[in-house]
Design an enzyme around this catalytic site. Structure first.
Site, mmCIF file in Angstrom:
data_model
loop_
_atom_site.group_PDB
_atom_site.id
_atom_site.type_symbol
_atom_site.label_atom_id
_atom_site.label_comp_id
_atom_site.label_asym_id
_atom_site.label_seq_id
_atom_site.Cartn_x
_atom_site.Cartn_y
_atom_site.Cartn_z
ATOM 1 N N ASN A 3 167.890 -76.878 -1.579
ATOM 2 C CA ASN A 3 167.217 -77.681 -0.553
ATOM 3 C C ASN A 3 166.506 -76.721 0.408
ATOM 4 O O ASN A 3 166.771 -75.522 0.395
ATOM 5 C CB ASN A 3 168.208 -78.600 0.171
ATOM 6 N N ASP A 29 173.351 -76.728 -7.331
ATOM 7 C CA ASP A 29 173.435 -75.824 -6.178
ATOM 8 C C ASP A 29 174.898 -75.471 -5.867
ATOM 9 O O ASP A 29 175.262 -74.292 -5.750
ATOM 10 C CB ASP A 29 172.781 -76.539 -4.977
HETATM 11 P P1 ADP Z 1 168.208 -82.013 -7.184
HETATM 12 O O1 ADP Z 1 168.758 -82.161 -5.794
HETATM 13 O O2 ADP Z 1 167.039 -81.032 -7.252
HETATM 14 O O3 ADP Z 1 167.894 -83.327 -7.811
HETATM 15 P P2 ADP Z 1 170.753 -81.732 -8.641
HETATM 16 O O4 ADP Z 1 171.628 -80.541 -8.652
HETATM 17 O O5 ADP Z 1 171.247 -82.963 -7.977
HETATM 18 O O6 ADP Z 1 169.344 -81.248 -8.021
HETATM 19 O O7 ADP Z 1 170.370 -82.093 -10.129
HETATM 20 C C1 ADP Z 1 169.439 -81.400 -10.916
HETATM 21 C C2 ADP Z 1 169.892 -81.428 -12.361
HETATM 22 O O8 ADP Z 1 170.845 -80.384 -12.574
HETATM 23 C C3 ADP Z 1 170.573 -82.710 -12.816
HETATM 24 O O9 ADP Z 1 170.051 -83.060 -14.088
HETATM 25 C C4 ADP Z 1 172.038 -82.306 -12.946
HETATM 26 O O10 ADP Z 1 172.702 -83.042 -13.951
HETATM 27 C C5 ADP Z 1 171.894 -80.869 -13.377
HETATM 28 N N1 ADP Z 1 173.080 -79.996 -13.182
HETATM 29 C C6 ADP Z 1 174.125 -80.138 -12.339
HETATM 30 N N2 ADP Z 1 174.981 -79.120 -12.479
HETATM 31 C C7 ADP Z 1 174.468 -78.296 -13.442
HETATM 32 C C8 ADP Z 1 174.889 -77.079 -14.069
HETATM 33 N N3 ADP Z 1 176.010 -76.472 -13.722
HETATM 34 N N4 ADP Z 1 174.084 -76.539 -15.030
HETATM 35 C C9 ADP Z 1 172.919 -77.133 -15.393
HETATM 36 N N5 ADP Z 1 172.473 -78.278 -14.848
HETATM 37 C C10 ADP Z 1 173.230 -78.862 -13.889
#
Ligand code: ADP
Length: 178
Positions: free
Chosen positions: A30, A40
């Site tokens: 963010n 994150d």
């Molecule tokens: P944003 O706030 O940019 O939408 P998110 O973290 O909520 O970011 O989600 C972005 C993508 O990352 C989603 O598809 C989520 O399922 C995926 N994600 C979450 N944890 C991991 C991980 N450890 N490795 C890869 N992808 C992940």
């Protein structure tokens, strides 16, 4: 699946990005670089507090841009913190800002002389960007960048679900066909 553009491999796989051994992994951050849930939270947990210390020093990052820190305890040497847009209705420059988050991450990696980078699906979790549209933007930006990359040889999209993987693979196939 993978394609090769100008000697750069572009591929998709289903995995946890915190385990990637590419030179850099990208965080869906963010703009306050404050940490959060989703990918994150996973990156900061796996990489340890050194990453957040560096983020605090940097302070913030505008939407559509990216900043780089060390990788802490991750296998990746660097984390590139890219800030994607919150999706509203598609009419608020979301595609442009998402492309910027990818492009500026790729530029940072290439300028640092890194050979490989792994991206999560930026903005498609908590930020609500529809995956089909986001995957088109992500893949097109990678293909365009590959055409003029200096050092970068591998761009990997790391998806967290089978359904996201299928969507990115479809986008990659379309990009090759164009
Ligand atoms: P944003 O706030 O940019 O939408 P998110 O973290 O909520 O970011 O989600 C972005 C993508 O990352 C989603 O598809 C989520 O399922 C995926 N994600 C979450 N944890 C991991 C991980 N450890 N490795 C890869 N992808 C992940």
């Amino acid at each position: 699946m993978k394609i090769i553009v100008n000697g750069v491999t572009i591929e998709c796989r289903r995995a946890d990005i915190t385990l990637e051994d590419t030179d850099a992994v990208v965080n869906a951050a963010n703009s306050r670089l404050a940490g959060g849930g989703g990918v994150d939270g996973d990156i900061h947990r796996a990489g340890g507090p050194a990453i957040m210390e560096e983020c605090r020093k940097i302070g913030s990052c505008p939407t559509g841009r990216a900043v780089i820190t060390g990788g802490g305890r991750l296998k990746a040497r660097y984390v590139i913190h890219a800030v994607g847009p919150v999706y509203r209705d598609g009419a608020h420059k979301e595609a442009e800002l998402l492309a910027g988050a990818y492009l500026n991450s790729l530029k940072l990696a290439d300028e640092k002389g890194l050979a490989s980078i792994a991206f999560p699906s930026i903005s498609t979790g908590a930020y609500g960007y529809p995956v089909a549209e986001a995957s088109e933007v992500a893949v097109k930006t990678a293909v365009e960048f590959a055409k003029s990359a200096a050092k970068l040889r591998l761009i990997r999209f790391v998806l967290f679900s089978d359904s996201d993987l299928k969507t990115y693979e479809r986008a990659l196939k379309r990009a090759v066909a164009e």
